[in-house]
Design a protein around this motif. Structure first.
Motif, PDB file in Angstrom:
ATOM      1  N   ILE A  15      -1.818  -1.428  -3.912  1.00 50.81           N
ATOM      2  CA  ILE A  15      -2.861  -0.419  -3.761  1.00 50.81           C
ATOM      3  C   ILE A  15      -2.169   0.931  -3.623  1.00 50.81           C
ATOM      4  O   ILE A  15      -1.379   1.141  -2.699  1.00 50.81           O
ATOM      5  CB  ILE A  15      -3.728  -0.679  -2.512  1.00 50.81           C
ATOM      6  CG1 ILE A  15      -4.353  -2.072  -2.565  1.00 50.81           C
ATOM      7  CG2 ILE A  15      -4.815   0.388  -2.382  1.00 50.81           C
ATOM      8  CD1 ILE A  15      -5.041  -2.486  -1.270  1.00 50.81           C
ATOM      9  N   THR A  16      -2.422   1.843  -4.552  1.00 47.36           N
ATOM     10  CA  THR A  16      -1.826   3.171  -4.470  1.00 47.36           C
ATOM     11  C   THR A  16      -2.889   4.196  -4.123  1.00 47.36           C
ATOM     12  O   THR A  16      -4.039   4.111  -4.569  1.00 47.36           O
ATOM     13  CB  THR A  16      -1.138   3.567  -5.791  1.00 47.36           C
ATOM     14  OG1 THR A  16      -2.077   3.506  -6.875  1.00 47.36           O
ATOM     15  CG2 THR A  16       0.013   2.619  -6.097  1.00 47.36           C
ATOM     16  N   VAL A  67       0.858  -1.180   0.000  1.00 45.29           N
ATOM     17  CA  VAL A  67       0.000   0.000   0.000  1.00 45.29           C
ATOM     18  C   VAL A  67       0.893   1.229   0.000  1.00 45.29           C
ATOM     19  O   VAL A  67       1.676   1.439   0.935  1.00 45.29           O
ATOM     20  CB  VAL A  67      -0.931   0.029   1.227  1.00 45.29           C
ATOM     21  CG1 VAL A  67      -1.799   1.292   1.204  1.00 45.29           C
ATOM     22  CG2 VAL A  67      -1.803  -1.217   1.272  1.00 45.29           C
ATOM     23  N   GLY A  68       0.809   2.045  -1.051  1.00 44.91           N
ATOM     24  CA  GLY A  68       1.663   3.219  -1.162  1.00 44.91           C
ATOM     25  C   GLY A  68       0.873   4.492  -1.301  1.00 44.91           C
ATOM     26  O   GLY A  68      -0.025   4.583  -2.142  1.00 44.91           O
ATOM     27  N   TRP A  69       1.205   5.473  -0.462  1.00 47.43           N
ATOM     28  CA  TRP A  69       0.531   6.772  -0.511  1.00 47.43           C
ATOM     29  C   TRP A  69       1.400   7.765  -1.283  1.00 47.43           C
ATOM     30  O   TRP A  69       2.594   7.864  -1.052  1.00 47.43           O
ATOM     31  CB  TRP A  69       0.274   7.259   0.911  1.00 47.43           C
ATOM     32  CG  TRP A  69      -0.206   8.667   1.031  1.00 47.43           C
ATOM     33  CD1 TRP A  69      -1.077   9.324   0.223  1.00 47.43           C
ATOM     34  CD2 TRP A  69       0.181   9.606   2.040  1.00 47.43           C
ATOM     35  NE1 TRP A  69      -1.270  10.603   0.667  1.00 47.43           N
ATOM     36  CE2 TRP A  69      -0.517  10.803   1.780  1.00 47.43           C
ATOM     37  CE3 TRP A  69       1.035   9.533   3.149  1.00 47.43           C
ATOM     38  CZ2 TRP A  69      -0.389  11.941   2.585  1.00 47.43           C
ATOM     39  CZ3 TRP A  69       1.165  10.654   3.945  1.00 47.43           C
ATOM     40  CH2 TRP A  69       0.464  11.843   3.667  1.00 47.43           C
ATOM     41  N   ASP A 108       6.876   4.743 -14.139  1.00 47.52           N
ATOM     42  CA  ASP A 108       5.583   4.067 -14.172  1.00 47.52           C
ATOM     43  C   ASP A 108       5.781   2.589 -14.455  1.00 47.52           C
ATOM     44  O   ASP A 108       5.338   2.069 -15.471  1.00 47.52           O
ATOM     45  CB  ASP A 108       4.667   4.712 -15.232  1.00 47.52           C
ATOM     46  CG  ASP A 108       3.265   4.115 -15.179  1.00 47.52           C
ATOM     47  OD1 ASP A 108       2.906   3.550 -14.132  1.00 47.52           O
ATOM     48  OD2 ASP A 108       2.556   4.216 -16.182  1.00 47.52           O
ATOM     49  N   ALA A 109       6.497   1.917 -13.560  1.00 46.37           N
ATOM     50  CA  ALA A 109       6.678   0.477 -13.709  1.00 46.37           C
ATOM     51  C   ALA A 109       5.317  -0.193 -13.642  1.00 46.37           C
ATOM     52  O   ALA A 109       4.522   0.091 -12.764  1.00 46.37           O
ATOM     53  CB  ALA A 109       7.586  -0.043 -12.601  1.00 46.37           C
ATOM     54  N   ARG A 168       4.859   0.132  -6.689  1.00 44.53           N
ATOM     55  CA  ARG A 168       4.705  -0.385  -8.050  1.00 44.53           C
ATOM     56  C   ARG A 168       6.028  -0.925  -8.581  1.00 44.53           C
ATOM     57  O   ARG A 168       6.065  -1.979  -9.231  1.00 44.53           O
ATOM     58  CB  ARG A 168       4.158   0.707  -8.966  1.00 44.53           C
ATOM     59  CG  ARG A 168       2.686   1.039  -8.722  1.00 44.53           C
ATOM     60  CD  ARG A 168       2.249   2.260  -9.511  1.00 44.53           C
ATOM     61  NE  ARG A 168       2.368   2.063 -10.938  1.00 44.53           N
ATOM     62  CZ  ARG A 168       1.425   1.507 -11.704  1.00 44.53           C
ATOM     63  NH1 ARG A 168       0.300   1.069 -11.161  1.00 44.53           N
ATOM     64  NH2 ARG A 168       1.603   1.387 -13.010  1.00 44.53           N
ATOM     65  N   GLN A 169       7.107  -0.218  -8.308  1.00 41.19           N
ATOM     66  CA  GLN A 169       8.402  -0.663  -8.803  1.00 41.19           C
ATOM     67  C   GLN A 169       8.840  -1.964  -8.136  1.00 41.19           C
ATOM     68  O   GLN A 169       9.401  -2.847  -8.782  1.00 41.19           O
ATOM     69  CB  GLN A 169       9.442   0.438  -8.581  1.00 41.19           C
ATOM     70  CG  GLN A 169       9.228   1.653  -9.477  1.00 41.19           C
ATOM     71  CD  GLN A 169      10.223   2.757  -9.208  1.00 41.19           C
ATOM     72  OE1 GLN A 169      10.708   2.918  -8.095  1.00 41.19           O
ATOM     73  NE2 GLN A 169      10.521   3.539 -10.224  1.00 41.19           N
TER      74      GLN A 169
END
Length: 248
Positions: A135-136, A111-113, A173-174, A121-122
């Motif tokens: 989940i971004t 989970v990345g904010w 944008d991986a 994502r990377q």
């Protein structure tokens, strides 16, 4: 997703961001008016946004922990973005991900904010065998560095740190091969919401939450509901847990 010409959010949204973030924080402290699905205990790794440390996501992590997940901070201090050796940063984060996966012997949800979602994502793209889903939250997945106020804001707050250059980040944008969901708000005052969405596919979903600020993403109850619902799904998007209310 093909990059398009984007602009940062309006000056009005930017100016209102602190007030709206405070409102979102207060809303997040109130008792929930809806039930949340309990988790299955799998590990969840949370990445903070640009210019803040894991302290900024502690509230979200505590709530997910109360739902039954094994929740971890990224443990890299303040997220200063793509300065210095980005490959080394990813290697350190990858080691942390491997440790969590080895400890639990289960796939890890990421989970990345904000810019933390870029790291999520990377990592998922680099280690898909370790990741359950990504989940971004308000993450600029489009590689247009002009569509955010984040760089300017970090430079103001950091007082002396070299200006951030998103364009210097390799593979910004991986595209992970694991299931991904991008949660965004059209009232985000820091990142252009259009840059937070990618083409819909069986492995990618764009989910709008209405009237949420950028800094309120880790506090707002509707965002918590969305994240809890996503975490409670299996790799095919099917619910795993019975929905029930939990104490705050």
């Amino acid at each position: 997703m093909t990059s398009i010409e984007l602009k940062p959010p309006s000056a009005t949204l930017l100016a209102l961001e602190p007030f709206r973030a405070a409102v979102d924080y207060v809303a997040g402290q109130a008792p929930l008016t809806f039930p949340l699905p309990l988790g299955d205990g799998h590990p969840v790794l949370v990445f903070p946004g640009l210019g803040v440390s894991g302290a900024a996501t502690s509230d979200l992590r505590q709530r997910l922990q109360r739902l039954g997940y094994e929740v971890y901070d990224w443990e890299q201090g303040v997220n200063f973005g793509p300065n210095g050796d980005h490959d080394l940063q990813l290697e350190l984060l990858g080691d942390h991900l491997k440790q969590i996966h080895s400890l639990h012997r289960r796939l890890v949800s990421l989970v990345g904010w904000s810019f933390g979602g870029i790291y999520a994502r990377q990592l998922a793209a680099k280690y898909p065998e370790l990741v359950r889903q990504v989940i971004t939250l308000a993450t600029p997945v489009d590689d247009n560095s002009d569509a955010t106020h984040a760089g300017w804001l970090l430079n103001v707050l950091s007082s002396g740190i070299a200006p951030m250059n998103l364009e210097s980040t390799p593979h910004l944008d991986a595209a992970p091969s694991v299931p991904c969901a991008s949660v965004y708000s059209k009232t985000d005052g820091i990142v252009a919401w259009e840059g937070c969405v990618s083409a819909e596919s069986p492995s990618h979903r764009n989910i709008e939450v209405e009237d949420v600020s950028h800094f309120g993403m880790v506090h707002h109850p509707e965002v918590l509901r969305v994240v809890a619902d996503l975490l409670a799904q299996d790799s095919h998007g099917s619910p795993l847990a019975v929905t029930q209310a939990v104490d705050r």
